[in-house]
Design a protein around this motif. Structure first.
Motif, short mmCIF file in Angstrom:
data_model
loop_
_atom_site.label_atom_id
_atom_site.label_comp_id
_atom_site.label_asym_id
_atom_site.label_seq_id
_atom_site.Cartn_x
_atom_site.Cartn_y
_atom_site.Cartn_z
N LYS A 3 0.84 -1.30 -0.11
CA LYS A 3 0.01 0.16 -0.11
C LYS A 3 0.92 1.07 -0.17
CE LYS A 3 -4.00 -1.89 2.27
NZ LYS A 3 -3.55 -3.52 2.32
N SER A 14 -3.90 0.30 -1.97
CA SER A 14 -3.12 -0.82 -2.61
C SER A 14 -2.67 -0.42 -4.01
CB SER A 14 -4.25 -2.02 -3.07
OG SER A 14 -5.57 -1.49 -3.48
N TYR A 44 -8.80 -0.01 -2.88
CA TYR A 44 -9.19 1.01 -3.58
C TYR A 44 -10.16 0.94 -4.62
CZ TYR A 44 -8.97 5.61 -5.82
OH TYR A 44 -9.05 6.75 -6.48
N SER A 262 -1.27 4.60 -6.77
CA SER A 262 -2.17 3.17 -7.28
C SER A 262 -2.15 3.41 -8.65
CB SER A 262 -3.37 3.17 -6.34
OG SER A 262 -4.00 2.07 -6.48
#
Length: 307
Positions: A3, A14, A44, A262
């Motif tokens: 993360k 993540s 997410y 991400s």
């Protein structure tokens, strides 16, 4: 799954997020993809009120019951539509945002949004009014943080200067390295994160590129790449990182940037989802692999909306 912090917030997403736009309009199928994503370590989830005129948010809301507290829920606003009618119009006004959040909360079956994003943006907008709406929603406690979804450097710069955004969602991939010229340095300097969409460049950076039945995929080219350039470059990218899949190369390249929190990868089925998770969870690219990829691809910046 690893993360990463989004901006200076207390949200840790993540490294692979689920872009929910492609989960489809059949409820059981859509919910299964979301369930599998969460079970795979993705925390997410990214949707928007515009996706399938709110149906996408409804599916997400049903899928996260009992799991809400463990997830980062992100949605978007700014496109006005009327359910059952075609088309939409751009409306970043405070009035629209304050009304639209109520509908998103209802569809998502939650009383707060972790990350509320403006779904676009132009220099002609009343930007301060839009920011005021987001700040008011933060004060009310119905959103925790806000960001924008944009590829326009000049618009991004205005929000960096005027607002407390924690993130910018933008298209970024090996075949679209435009953010590297102006946007990534600007955001890194201001501790604002990138949420990268389009990581496999419409499917060019997947193994299906080598399926003879997908020949038409290359016919129109991609951005500044001609059809013939794409065929050559995609093959050379895969060969430059021996033993890695194209999806793995594509996702790991983006995650090499510390500004990226991400990679928001779409999945229209569980198999694609699992492929994304496996690719994103692989080892980082080596310095030599990164160098080869950069030599093979273009790094031209944006032709319009420059700083």
């Amino acid at each position: 799954m690893n993360k990463r912090q989004i901006g200076k917030s207390d949200l840790f997403a993540s490294e692979i997020g689920l872009g929910c736009m492609s989960i489809g309009v059949e409820e059981a199928h859509a919910v299964r993809i979301i369930d599998e994503a969460i079970d795979s370590g993705i925390n997410y989830l990214d949707t928007a009120d515009l996706y399938d005129q709110g149906l996408n948010e409804e599916f997400v809301g049903k899928a996260i019951k009992g799991k809400r507290q463990d997830l980062i829920l992100a949605t978007k606003v700014g496109n006005r539509f009327e359910r059952g009618k075609e088309g939409w119009s751009w409306d970043p006004s405070k009035k629209h945002i304050m009304n639209a959040i109520k509908e998103s909360l209802r569809r998502l079956q939650t009383d707060y949004i972790d990350l509320y994003q403006l779904h676009g943006g132009t220099m002609e907008d009343h930007i301060d009014e839009t920011i005021d709406a987001f700040e008011a929603l933060k004060q009310e406690g119905v959103i925790r943080y806000y960001g924008i979804s944009s590829i326009r450097p000049n618009v991004i710069q205005e929000y960096v200067k005027r607002s407390s955004i924690i993130s910018v969602m933008m298209q970024y991939s090996i075949l679209d390295r435009r953010p590297e010229e102006q946007v990534l340095p600007l955001l890194e300097e201001n501790q604002i994160s990138v949420l990268a969409r389009g990581p496999v460049a419409k499917g060019f950076l997947t193994e299906r590129s080598f399926n003879p039945s997908k020949e038409a995929l290359f016919s129109k080219g991609y951005l500044d790449y001609s059809s013939e350039e794409l065929k050559s470059i995609v093959t050379r990218i895969r060969n430059s990182c021996d033993g890695r899949s194209l999806t793995e190369i594509g996702l790991r390249y983006i995650l090499q940037s510390s500004t990226v929190s991400s990679v928001i990868a779409g999945a229209s089925n569980v198999e694609q989802l699992h492929a994304n998770v496996i690719a994103g969870s692989s080892s980082s690219l080596t310095d030599d692999e990164m160098k080869q990829i950069r030599q093979l691809t273009k790094s031209a910046g944006y032709a319009q909306h420059r700083l």
